[in-house]
Motif scaffolding. Sequence first.
Motif, PDB file in Angstrom:
ATOM      1  N   PHE A   5       0.839  -1.193   0.000  1.00 52.15           N
ATOM      2  CA  PHE A   5       0.000   0.000   0.000  1.00 52.15           C
ATOM      3  C   PHE A   5       0.882   1.253   0.000  1.00 52.15           C
ATOM      4  O   PHE A   5       1.837   1.354   0.779  1.00 52.15           O
ATOM      5  N   TYR A   6       0.510   2.194  -0.875  1.00 53.42           N
ATOM      6  CA  TYR A   6       1.246   3.447  -1.016  1.00 53.42           C
ATOM      7  C   TYR A   6       0.345   4.615  -0.622  1.00 53.42           C
ATOM      8  O   TYR A   6      -0.820   4.431  -0.266  1.00 53.42           O
ATOM      9  N   ASP A   7       0.890   5.816  -0.721  1.00 54.96           N
ATOM     10  CA  ASP A   7       0.135   7.001  -0.308  1.00 54.96           C
ATOM     11  C   ASP A   7      -1.194   7.152  -1.050  1.00 54.96           C
ATOM     12  O   ASP A   7      -2.185   7.606  -0.475  1.00 54.96           O
ATOM     13  N   ASP A   8      -1.208   6.763  -2.327  1.00 59.94           N
ATOM     14  CA  ASP A   8      -2.446   6.958  -3.082  1.00 59.94           C
ATOM     15  C   ASP A   8      -3.509   5.913  -2.755  1.00 59.94           C
ATOM     16  O   ASP A   8      -4.596   5.919  -3.348  1.00 59.94           O
ATOM     17  N   HIS A   9      -3.222   5.008  -1.798  1.00 59.88           N
ATOM     18  CA  HIS A   9      -4.228   4.045  -1.342  1.00 59.88           C
ATOM     19  C   HIS A   9      -4.951   4.527  -0.087  1.00 59.88           C
ATOM     20  O   HIS A   9      -5.680   3.760   0.544  1.00 59.88           O
ATOM     21  N   LEU A  10      -4.770   5.786   0.273  1.00 58.96           N
ATOM     22  CA  LEU A  10      -5.338   6.301   1.521  1.00 58.96           C
ATOM     23  C   LEU A  10      -6.841   6.083   1.607  1.00 58.96           C
ATOM     24  O   LEU A  10      -7.359   5.512   2.578  1.00 58.96           O
ATOM     25  N   GLN A  11      -7.584   6.534   0.605  1.00 58.54           N
ATOM     26  CA  GLN A  11      -9.038   6.400   0.658  1.00 58.54           C
ATOM     27  C   GLN A  11      -9.461   4.933   0.581  1.00 58.54           C
ATOM     28  O   GLN A  11     -10.467   4.537   1.177  1.00 58.54           O
ATOM     29  N   ALA A  61       5.689   5.760   2.781  1.00 63.08           N
ATOM     30  CA  ALA A  61       4.328   6.306   2.601  1.00 63.08           C
ATOM     31  C   ALA A  61       4.014   7.281   3.737  1.00 63.08           C
ATOM     32  O   ALA A  61       3.222   7.000   4.646  1.00 63.08           O
ATOM     33  N   ASP A  62       4.655   8.431   3.704  1.00 62.64           N
ATOM     34  CA  ASP A  62       4.518   9.414   4.784  1.00 62.64           C
ATOM     35  C   ASP A  62       3.065   9.828   4.996  1.00 62.64           C
ATOM     36  O   ASP A  62       2.619  10.028   6.132  1.00 62.64           O
ATOM     37  N   ARG A  63       2.333   9.948   3.902  1.00 63.90           N
ATOM     38  CA  ARG A  63       0.941  10.399   4.016  1.00 63.90           C
ATOM     39  C   ARG A  63       0.105   9.387   4.803  1.00 63.90           C
ATOM     40  O   ARG A  63      -0.744   9.767   5.616  1.00 63.90           O
ATOM     41  N   LEU A  64       0.326   8.095   4.590  1.00 67.78           N
ATOM     42  CA  LEU A  64      -0.442   7.069   5.302  1.00 67.78           C
ATOM     43  C   LEU A  64      -0.106   7.078   6.792  1.00 67.78           C
ATOM     44  O   LEU A  64      -1.007   7.024   7.637  1.00 67.78           O
ATOM     45  N   TYR A  65       1.179   7.128   7.113  1.00 64.73           N
ATOM     46  CA  TYR A  65       1.566   7.120   8.521  1.00 64.73           C
ATOM     47  C   TYR A  65       1.043   8.372   9.232  1.00 64.73           C
ATOM     48  O   TYR A  65       0.616   8.307  10.388  1.00 64.73           O
ATOM     49  N   LYS A  66       1.050   9.480   8.552  1.00 67.27           N
ATOM     50  CA  LYS A  66       0.564  10.712   9.162  1.00 67.27           C
ATOM     51  C   LYS A  66      -0.944  10.678   9.350  1.00 67.27           C
ATOM     52  O   LYS A  66      -1.476  11.169  10.363  1.00 67.27           O
TER      53      LYS A  66
END
Length: 567
Positions: free
Chosen positions: A249-255, A272-277
Motif C-alpha cells: 500500500f502506497y500514499d495513493d491508497h489512503l481512501q 508512505a509518509d501520508r499514510l503514517y501521518k
Amino acid sequence: MSLGVVMLIHTALNRAEQVARHWAAAGCPVVIHADTNVSPKAYNRFVASVKDQPLIQFSKRHRCEWGTWGIVAATISASEQMLREFPDVRHVYLASGSCLPLRPVSELIQYLEDRPTTDFIESATTADVPWTVGGLDAERFTLRFPFAWKRQRRLFDGYVRLQRRLGMKRKMPHGIVPHMGSQWWCLTRKTLKDILESPDRPDYDQFFKRVWIPDESYFQTLSRLYSQDIQSRSLTLSKFDFQGKPHIFYDDHLQLLRRSDCFVARKIWHHADRLYKAFLTDAEHAMKRAEPNPAKIDRIFSRATDRRTRGRPGLYMHSRFPNAKWDNGLTGAPYSVFQGFAELFDDFEPWLHRMTGAKVHGHIYAPDGAVFSGRQKVVNGALPASAAIRDYRPQAFLTNLIWNARGEKQCFQFGPMDVQDITEVLVKDANANISVISGAWAIRLFRTNADFATKRAEAARLQRIESTFIDLLRDPATKARVDIWTMADFVESPVEPLQAIVDGLAASNMRRLSELPRMVDLTGFGEFLQTLKNQGMHPYLMGDFPADPAPQAASRGAKRKPYVVTK
C-alpha cells in the motif's frame, strides 16, 4: 492493558519504532522480535531509541528466513515473553513492522473486550484453501522441507522430487488435521497459553519444523485443538496478488484503506509518509467505528488482478507482453477483412468508405509494403507502411493498427498475393469479420500482359495459397466471423452480400444500397479460365464460371435493381 502486540521486524526500523510507540501510547504492551539479519549496530540503536517506553520490550532473536521454522520460533519466543511479562493481557495481536493501525487502538481494544473468548485466526483445511500458489498444499505437510526455498532452490526442488519418487509421506502427530491461513492473527490468552504449554508441543514443534511455510499453519492448526470460539478471519487487512505476493500500500491508497474499516493493514510502504501521518493520529481524526469489512475493497483488487493478468483486449506493452493463457483478445476492436473485392470492383475502397464512413485500407500486407487508406505512409501511432517493419512482427502490426485507431471502424484488403504470416492470427481473432470471394485473384492475372505459361504457374500457386486459407477459415476452431462466396455465385447476385457488409459496418445508420461499386469488365474472363483448364490447371475456387459469354450486365457495371430480403 487487555491487548498485547507481538511485532516481527526486519527492516525499516524507524517505521517500526513509530508504530510501536503508537501501540504503547494506547496502553498496549509491545514485544518486538528483530530478525538476526538486522545488524547489531542498527538493533542496539533501535533498542536505545525506545528505552523511555516501559511497555516496549524485545524478545530472543531468531533467523527468520521465508518459508522456514524461524518465523514461528520468533513468534513463540515473543508470545511467551508477552504472557510471562504482562499477566493482564487477554488478547495477543501478531503484527509485522510494516503493519499500520488504521483505526484508534481504543476501538480495537473495545472490540476484543466485547468478544473475550473469541480467537481471530484464519484457519481452513488444505482441501478448502483456494489461495495456495506454487503447487504445494497438502504436500507441505506430508513431505519434509529441510531446505530454504529462496536460498537453496535447487536442493529444495530436488528433495521434493526425490520424496515424490520414493513415495515418502509423514504421519500427522497425535492425529491433528492440518489447517492453513493468514500468518497475522489475534488469539486469546487462554488459547495461546494452551498452545505454548501443551504437553504435546515438542511433537508438534518437531513436525512443523519440516513443514513448508509453517507460519501459515502452526497456530492455524493448533488453535483448532484449544480454542473455544474461532472466527476464521484475520483482523489485519492483507491482500495478495495472483502470484501469492502481498500487495503493497502506497500514499495513493489512503481512501481505499479508509473504506475497508479494518483495524490494521499490511504491507505499508515505509516511505508512505501520508499514510503514517493520516492513521497514526488521535481518535478525533481517525476512522469511525464500523465492523471490519475488507470485502468492501475486494472488488477493486479483483479488477486490478484481472487487469494485470488479462490486460485490455488488443493492448500489448512492455509490462504485459502477450501470454497465451492470460490474453483476453488479440485485437482491441472489431474490424473487417475483404479478400477478392478490390480485384472484382475497381472502386471498392472509396465506395465502401462512402457507404459506411469506415476507414478502408488497401492491401496492408502487400509484399512491397502496407497500402493504407489515402495511400498514407504513416498512420495513427506512427505506424509506417514499411514492409520490413511490418514483417518483423506481422501480428503486432495488426494489433497496433486496430488499437491506435479504435473508435473508428477499420477495414483492409487481403489476398493470396499478400504476406501470409498473419492468416492464423486472423482466424483466431473473434474481432475479425472476414469476407472472401474465392478465385477473384485470377482477375488480376487475367488483366496482365504476361505470357500464358507464367500466368498458369502463378494461378496454380495462388490457388494453393487461397485454398489453404479457406481451409483455416472453415476449421471448427476458427473464432472469426467468416463469409465465403465463389466468384461465380457473387457475380451472379452481388447486391445481397454487399448489403450485408454495409449493414454490418454501419449498423447505426442502416439503409438500402443506392449504388453498387463498379465491377471490372469480365469480358473474356470465362475463356481465360477455360484455357487454364485446357492447359491442365484446374481453377476450381471460382465456382462454375461460364466460359462464354461472360455476364454482360455485371461486366459493364449496369445498375441492378436492389431487392429486400425480409426475415
